[in-house]
Design an enzyme around this catalytic site. Structure first.
Site, short mmCIF file in Angstrom:
data_model
loop_
_atom_site.label_atom_id
_atom_site.label_comp_id
_atom_site.label_asym_id
_atom_site.label_seq_id
_atom_site.Cartn_x
_atom_site.Cartn_y
_atom_site.Cartn_z
CD GLU A 104 -3.79 6.57 5.46
OE1 GLU A 104 -4.41 7.57 5.08
OE2 GLU A 104 -4.35 5.49 5.76
CG HIS A 122 -6.98 4.09 2.22
ND1 HIS A 122 -8.11 4.16 1.44
CD2 HIS A 122 -6.46 2.85 2.02
CE1 HIS A 122 -8.28 3.00 0.80
NE2 HIS A 122 -7.28 2.19 1.13
CE LYS A 138 -11.48 2.70 3.52
NZ LYS A 138 -10.92 4.05 3.40
CG HIS A 182 -12.16 -0.63 2.18
ND1 HIS A 182 -12.48 0.39 1.31
CD2 HIS A 182 -10.87 -0.97 1.89
CE1 HIS A 182 -11.46 0.65 0.54
NE2 HIS A 182 -10.46 -0.17 0.87
CG PHE A 228 -5.67 -4.01 -4.34
CD1 PHE A 228 -5.36 -3.70 -3.03
CD2 PHE A 228 -6.42 -5.14 -4.59
CE1 PHE A 228 -5.79 -4.49 -1.98
CE2 PHE A 228 -6.86 -5.95 -3.55
CZ PHE A 228 -6.54 -5.63 -2.24
CB CYS A 262 -9.60 1.15 -2.55
SG CYS A 262 -9.80 -0.63 -2.33
#
Length: 258
Positions: A164, A153, A182, A187, A245, A25
């Site tokens: 985060e 994010h 998002k 996403h 990831f 991502c």
């Protein structure tokens, strides 16, 4: 994977180096870092950067098997959030050397890290995320107080949002306005970095901070300054986060020419 880069190269009749970056991502955020290094090394004067990701069963089944998909439109930072919504997108930008155009918007810096904590779960204290933001600030020669808005994010999974939030509070404290877009786009995975970079640039151009309209009840564990309503205010510099990831993290800073 390389076919996307090759199609863009041939369609735009580009010359010079071409590469595809696949870091989950954070992929289309890390392209900015590679482009900046190419130009700094004198390999090219301008670079087209971008990212593409489309819906497919493998992606949907993969995230479902991890228990990361929400059963309703995702609600990042809501106390009842239970996962992300998969989206698809494609986006591209042209990076040029300083002084090559009159547009006041600027790419100021990037920060990368790899915390390697877990294949699909972020470090619980957000150590890799904080390191990416610190490095972006250092490269841009800025201090945390110089950032006016943070594009999170913010996927909507319990672990991601909390990690985060802790990273942001460690770097910026609780004063800097932030929000996740998002909830509107879903996403977009490999296209998340470029999508949110473009949204961040639009925020700069229009002095606009998008609010998180899907939050019904804010998670009381989160301490950062979440914007629940959209707001117009002068913006000079913004940072956009993309965390992939395996702990492959990237933060980008954009600003306006003084």
């Amino acid at each position: 994977l390389f076919s996307v880069s090759d199609v863009v190269r041939r369609h735009l009749r580009l010359t010079g180096p071409v590469a595809s970056i696949s870091t989950a991502c954070s992929s289309s955020a890390k392209v900015f870092a590679s482009a900046a290094r190419w130009m700094a090394a004198g390999l090219c004067d301008a670079v087209v950067v971008g990212g593409v990701d489309s819906l497919c069963f493998m992606t949907l089944y993969g995230f479902a098997s991890l228990g990361l998909l929400s059963d309703r439109p995702c609600r990042p930072c809501d106390v009842s959030r239970n996962g992300l919504s998969i989206g698809e997108a494609a986006g591209f930008l042209l990076l040029e050397r300083e002084g090559a155009c009159d547009d006041p918007l600027r790419f100021l810096g990037y920060g990368e890290s790899s915390d390697a904590h877990h294949m699909s779960t972020p470090h619980p204290e957000g150590l890799g995320a904080a390191l990416a933001m610190d490095r972006a600030l250092e490269r841009a020669e800025l201090k945390p107080i110089d950032i006016d808005y943070i594009n999170l994010h913010g996927t909507g999974t319990p672990a991601n949002d909390l990690a985060e939030d802790r990273a942001i509070c460690a770097v910026f404290g609780e004063r800097t306005p932030c929000s996740s877009t998002k909830e509107r786009t879903g996403h977009t995975l490999g296209a998340a970095g470029i999508t949110e970079a473009i949204l961040s640039l639009l925020c700069l151009r229009h002095d606009f901070i998008p609010g998180m309209v899907r939050i019904e009840q804010r998670d009381p564990q989160l301490r950062s300054r979440l914007m629940l309503r959209s707001d117009y205010r002068p913006l000079r510099r913004v940072i956009s986060n993309s965390f992939g990831f395996g702990g492959s993290n990237c933060s980008l800073i954009f600003g306006k020419r003084p």
